[in-house]
Design a protein around this motif. Structure first.
Motif, mmCIF file in Angstrom:
data_model
loop_
_atom_site.group_PDB
_atom_site.id
_atom_site.type_symbol
_atom_site.label_atom_id
_atom_site.label_comp_id
_atom_site.label_asym_id
_atom_site.label_seq_id
_atom_site.Cartn_x
_atom_site.Cartn_y
_atom_site.Cartn_z
ATOM 1 N N VAL A 88 0.831 -1.205 0.000
ATOM 2 C CA VAL A 88 0.000 0.000 0.000
ATOM 3 C C VAL A 88 0.866 1.255 0.000
ATOM 4 O O VAL A 88 0.565 2.236 -0.703
ATOM 5 N N ALA A 89 1.953 1.232 0.762
ATOM 6 C CA ALA A 89 2.821 2.408 0.851
ATOM 7 C C ALA A 89 3.328 2.827 -0.524
ATOM 8 O O ALA A 89 3.428 4.032 -0.820
ATOM 9 N N ARG A 90 3.635 1.863 -1.368
ATOM 10 C CA ARG A 90 4.139 2.200 -2.707
ATOM 11 C C ARG A 90 3.085 2.924 -3.540
ATOM 12 O O ARG A 90 3.428 3.692 -4.446
ATOM 13 N N GLU A 91 1.813 2.670 -3.235
ATOM 14 C CA GLU A 91 0.734 3.331 -3.977
ATOM 15 C C GLU A 91 0.380 4.703 -3.400
ATOM 16 O O GLU A 91 -0.432 5.426 -3.986
ATOM 17 N N LEU A 92 0.942 5.052 -2.260
ATOM 18 C CA LEU A 92 0.621 6.309 -1.598
ATOM 19 C C LEU A 92 1.668 7.386 -1.859
ATOM 20 O O LEU A 92 1.663 8.432 -1.220
ATOM 21 N N GLN A 93 2.567 7.125 -2.802
ATOM 22 C CA GLN A 93 3.497 8.132 -3.267
ATOM 23 C C GLN A 93 2.819 8.980 -4.347
ATOM 24 O O GLN A 93 1.801 8.611 -4.917
ATOM 25 N N THR A 94 3.407 10.124 -4.632
ATOM 26 C CA THR A 94 2.931 10.957 -5.741
ATOM 27 C C THR A 94 4.063 11.131 -6.744
ATOM 28 O O THR A 94 5.033 11.839 -6.443
ATOM 29 N N PRO A 95 4.007 10.514 -7.956
ATOM 30 C CA PRO A 95 3.022 9.503 -8.362
ATOM 31 C C PRO A 95 3.318 8.167 -7.682
ATOM 32 O O PRO A 95 4.364 8.049 -7.069
ATOM 33 N N PRO A 96 2.372 7.198 -7.777
ATOM 34 C CA PRO A 96 1.208 7.123 -8.672
ATOM 35 C C PRO A 96 -0.032 7.862 -8.172
ATOM 36 O O PRO A 96 -0.935 8.108 -8.955
ATOM 37 N N MET A 97 -0.097 8.222 -6.883
ATOM 38 C CA MET A 97 -1.269 8.959 -6.401
ATOM 39 C C MET A 97 -1.257 10.358 -7.012
ATOM 40 O O MET A 97 -0.252 11.067 -6.918
ATOM 41 N N PRO A 98 -2.341 10.770 -7.650
ATOM 42 C CA PRO A 98 -2.358 12.088 -8.280
ATOM 43 C C PRO A 98 -2.308 13.210 -7.249
ATOM 44 O O PRO A 98 -2.850 13.097 -6.147
ATOM 45 N N GLN A 99 -1.659 14.300 -7.618
ATOM 46 C CA GLN A 99 -1.484 15.432 -6.716
ATOM 47 C C GLN A 99 -2.821 16.002 -6.253
ATOM 48 O O GLN A 99 -2.951 16.452 -5.114
ATOM 49 N N ARG A 100 -3.820 15.973 -7.121
ATOM 50 C CA ARG A 100 -5.109 16.600 -6.804
ATOM 51 C C ARG A 100 -6.113 15.631 -6.192
ATOM 52 O O ARG A 100 -7.307 15.917 -6.135
ATOM 53 N N ALA A 101 -5.660 14.484 -5.721
ATOM 54 C CA ALA A 101 -6.576 13.537 -5.092
ATOM 55 C C ALA A 101 -7.084 14.086 -3.763
ATOM 56 O O ALA A 101 -6.474 14.975 -3.151
ATOM 57 N N LEU A 102 -8.212 13.550 -3.317
ATOM 58 C CA LEU A 102 -8.685 13.779 -1.959
ATOM 59 C C LEU A 102 -8.055 12.720 -1.053
ATOM 60 O O LEU A 102 -7.358 11.821 -1.516
ATOM 61 N N LYS A 103 -8.303 12.839 0.242
ATOM 62 C CA LYS A 103 -7.684 11.908 1.189
ATOM 63 C C LYS A 103 -8.063 10.462 0.851
ATOM 64 O O LYS A 103 -9.238 10.160 0.662
ATOM 65 N N PRO A 104 -7.092 9.547 0.799
ATOM 66 C CA PRO A 104 -7.436 8.142 0.610
ATOM 67 C C PRO A 104 -8.019 7.550 1.887
ATOM 68 O O PRO A 104 -7.879 8.115 2.977
ATOM 69 N N VAL A 105 -8.681 6.416 1.745
ATOM 70 C CA VAL A 105 -9.210 5.666 2.883
ATOM 71 C C VAL A 105 -8.480 4.335 2.956
ATOM 72 O O VAL A 105 -8.405 3.607 1.959
ATOM 73 N N LEU A 106 -7.936 4.016 4.130
ATOM 74 C CA LEU A 106 -7.302 2.725 4.376
ATOM 75 C C LEU A 106 -8.134 1.992 5.419
ATOM 76 O O LEU A 106 -8.252 2.465 6.554
ATOM 77 N N ALA A 107 -8.719 0.859 5.042
ATOM 78 C CA ALA A 107 -9.609 0.112 5.929
ATOM 79 C C ALA A 107 -9.001 -1.264 6.193
ATOM 80 O O ALA A 107 -8.954 -2.116 5.302
ATOM 81 N N LEU A 108 -8.532 -1.474 7.426
ATOM 82 C CA LEU A 108 -7.855 -2.706 7.821
ATOM 83 C C LEU A 108 -8.812 -3.598 8.606
ATOM 84 O O LEU A 108 -9.440 -3.147 9.571
ATOM 85 N N VAL A 109 -8.898 -4.870 8.214
ATOM 86 C CA VAL A 109 -9.741 -5.850 8.886
ATOM 87 C C VAL A 109 -8.870 -7.039 9.270
ATOM 88 O O VAL A 109 -8.211 -7.630 8.407
ATOM 89 N N SER A 110 -8.855 -7.415 10.563
ATOM 90 C CA SER A 110 -8.016 -8.530 10.998
ATOM 91 C C SER A 110 -8.631 -9.236 12.196
ATOM 92 O O SER A 110 -9.343 -8.623 12.996
ATOM 93 N N ASP A 111 -8.314 -10.537 12.328
ATOM 94 C CA ASP A 111 -8.818 -11.306 13.466
ATOM 95 C C ASP A 111 -7.689 -11.886 14.315
ATOM 96 O O ASP A 111 -7.953 -12.696 15.207
ATOM 97 N N GLY A 112 -6.435 -11.490 14.038
ATOM 98 C CA GLY A 112 -5.334 -12.134 14.750
ATOM 99 C C GLY A 112 -4.163 -11.220 15.020
ATOM 100 O O GLY A 112 -4.305 -10.012 15.146
ATOM 101 N N VAL A 113 -2.982 -11.830 15.089
ATOM 102 C CA VAL A 113 -1.737 -11.140 15.412
ATOM 103 C C VAL A 113 -0.816 -11.228 14.201
ATOM 104 O O VAL A 113 -0.632 -12.317 13.644
#
Length: 222
Positions: free
Chosen positions: A93-118
């Motif tokens: 995910v971190a690699r996709e949160l650079q600019t680029p590839p994330m466009p400069q004029r984007a709005l805030k991204p949403v990161l939704a983490l779901v987990s049941d363990g460690v």
């Protein structure tokens, strides 16, 4: 005004402990939430909602790698396998949160983490990689803890905000409610243009409050 993209990324625990009812209910809940996400997107015409999914088990991989507009998005069920390599998923995910590839004029991204363990790998290094990106620091983050074995401390650190708490999903009913909330309220928060640092994103705290998820005695717990 041209539409500004909101990138919504699911990070889904698909380790073996998610087998059976947990993974079945997770697939069902996300599939059922997609129409509600479309509704939210239509209510915010200045924002273009784009969906992606990362799964993590023994390895992490993109389940939906190319950002897909919500109107064209079709959920594809995820499957379980092996360990809980959250750190590897966060690096992806971190690699996709650079600019680029994330466009400069984007709005805030949403990161939704779901987990049941460690986590079973170096998740702190992965989280540090996310936090090192401009968009990672400013993302709207949601964390859902499935069952009593989920490491809430890890999820709390992922949120990066002491005022926010992971959502507890201790039953199928609570998981459905948590997924529905994450799929709509977080998108609403991310879709609001706010004056920030010139990048089109806000440096303010996340403008939403997670709900308290009610349950009842008739609903099975995990």
């Amino acid at each position: 005004m041209a539409n500004r993209p909101v990138h919504f990324i699911w990070l889904l625990d698909c380790s073996f402990s998610m087998h059976g009812e947990k993974i079945a209910k997770l697939n069902y809940a996300i599939r059922e939430a997609v129409p509600e996400m479309r509704s939210v997107a239509h209510d915010n015409p200045a924002a273009q909602l784009l969906l992606r999914t990362v799964t993590f088990s023994t390895t992490a991989q993109w389940h939906h790698q190319t950002p897909v507009p919500v109107d064209d998005f079709t959920w594809q069920d995820v499957q379980v396998d092996g360990m809980t390599n959250l750190g590897e998923a966060l690096h992806l995910v971190a690699r996709e949160l650079q600019t680029p590839p994330m466009p400069q004029r984007a709005l805030k991204p949403v990161l939704a983490l779901v987990s049941d363990g460690v986590p079973t790998d170096d998740w702190k290094a992965g989280l540090k990689a996310v936090d090192a990106t401009p968009w990672g620091r400013k993302a709207v983050r949601v964390a859902i803890a499935i069952g009593s074995d989920a490491d809430r401390g890890v999820l709390q650190e992922f949120l990066g905000n002491p005022e926010l708490q992971p959502l507890d999903a201790n039953s199928p009913k609570q998981l459905a409610a948590a997924i529905r909330w994450a799929s709509t309220a977080a998108v609403k928060a991310a879709s609001q243009p706010v004056a920030g640092d010139g990048s089109g994103v806000s440096t303010a705290k996340q403008p939403y409050a997670p709900p308290v998820l009610d349950d009842d005695d008739d609903d099975d717990v995990w």
